[in-house]
Design an enzyme around this catalytic site. Structure first.
Site, PDB file in Angstrom:
ATOM      1  N   HIS A  61       0.809  -1.204   0.138  1.00 44.77           N
ATOM      2  CA  HIS A  61       0.159  -0.184  -0.099  1.00 44.77           C
ATOM      3  C   HIS A  61       0.749   1.237   0.084  1.00 44.77           C
ATOM      4  CE1 HIS A  61      -4.007   2.102   1.385  1.00 44.77           C
ATOM      5  NE2 HIS A  61      -2.835   2.874   1.588  1.00 44.77           N
ATOM      6  N   GLU A  86      -9.501   0.344   7.087  1.00 51.77           N
ATOM      7  CA  GLU A  86      -8.205  -0.197   7.251  1.00 51.77           C
ATOM      8  C   GLU A  86      -7.945  -0.306   8.872  1.00 51.77           C
ATOM      9  OE1 GLU A  86      -5.009   1.505   4.741  1.00 51.77           O
ATOM     10  OE2 GLU A  86      -6.470   2.732   4.103  1.00 51.77           O
TER      11      GLU A  86
END
Ligand code: HPA
Length: 279
Positions: A61, A86
């Protein structure tokens, strides 16, 4: 650590590395990431290099701030956003928005990919966000109020600025590009909605559903930023179309719409810069 201390730490870190003062902030949604590479870049700062910044623990990411110019407009772009799903606290999710404001940006463009609910929407459409429903996720303003940023009980009667919306409509018209309008509802994610949830969203007045943006707009409006938002309708929401949803297909449609969306964004920033005097 107190939220404001964390913000101040991130601010000091960035300021020790660049004097760039952005006037406009842009958050890039799915498919739009490489828009940041089309501007005149002055500086990039990886999120992971900013102490205190909420960095994803998910491998691969990436995310960074890109500072630079769109024509003459000084901008800061979030290439990759922080999502509530997240696992962060809402205060961390909106930390970058607050940071961009503190760095100088008083105008904000939010973009995302969203599932279409209104019958007038089709995959590939762009939708100007006229209002929002953020009631399904916690408020980023929960907890001690930061008086430096805004009031305890901020008004939310006009989150999305009407004059910015008009500029976006004019820009779309000049490009001969249809621009729908509608209300965005934020769900927590990361699962897509069930058909019953989408029917609920529809009953509540939502035209499109996604997993970001509304919390950012609440935090930005708290600080008095001028906000506009655009959704790329990447799919019809669950149950609106019979097809099961997959992230890959959502991503594919967002990518397919991206060239048109990026052109629209570029021209919109120039037009907003001119009309708001952001040069
Ligand atoms: N639901 C929630 N978030 C989304 C969707 C959806 O259908 N499409 C893209 N982001």
């Amino acid at each position: 650590m107190e939220i404001y201390e964390k913000l101040a730490m991130c601010y000091d870190n960035i300021r020790s590395r660049t004097n760039f003062v952005p006037k406009l902030a842009l958050v890039l949604g799915s498919g739009l990431g490489d828009f940041a590479e089309t501007i005149r870049i002055c500086e990039t700062i990886d999120y992971s290099s900013i102490e205190g910044f909420p960095v994803s623990t998910v491998a691969g990411h990436k995310g960074r701030f890109v500072f630079g110019y769109v024509e003459n407009v000084p901008v800061v772009i979030m290439q990759g956003r922080v999502h509530y799903y997240e696992g962060y606290d809402m205060a961390d999710v909106v930390l970058p928005i607050r940071l961009m404001y503190m760095l100088g940006a008083k105008t904000l463009i939010l973009t995302n990919a969203a599932g279409g609910i209104a019958p007038s929407l089709c995959p590939g459409d762009l939708m100007l966000i006229t209002d929002q429903i953020s009631s399904f996720v916690p408020s980023p303003l929960r907890g001690a109020n930061m008086e430096q940023l805004g009031p305890r009980f901020p008004d939310m009667s006009c989150i999305y600025d009407k004059s910015l919306g008009q500029i976006l409509e004019k820009t779309a018209a000049a490009l001969d590009m249809p621009l729908k309008k509608g209300i965005y509802l934020q769900m927590g994610g990361p699962n897509y909605e069930s058909p019953a949830e989408v029917r609920m969203c529809k009953t509540l007045g939502a035209d499109a559903v996604g997993m970001s943006t509304a919390c950012e707009a609440v935090a930005a409006n708290h600080m008095g930023m001028k906000i506009c938002g655009i959704s790329c309708i990447s799919n019809m929401a669950s149950g609106i179309s019979e097809k099961p949803l997959s992230h890959e297909e959502v991503q594919e449609m967002a990518d397919q719409t991206a060239p048109r969306f990026k052109r629209f964004l570029y021209d919109s920033i120039v037009a907003i810069g001119e009309s708001e005097g952001l040069i």
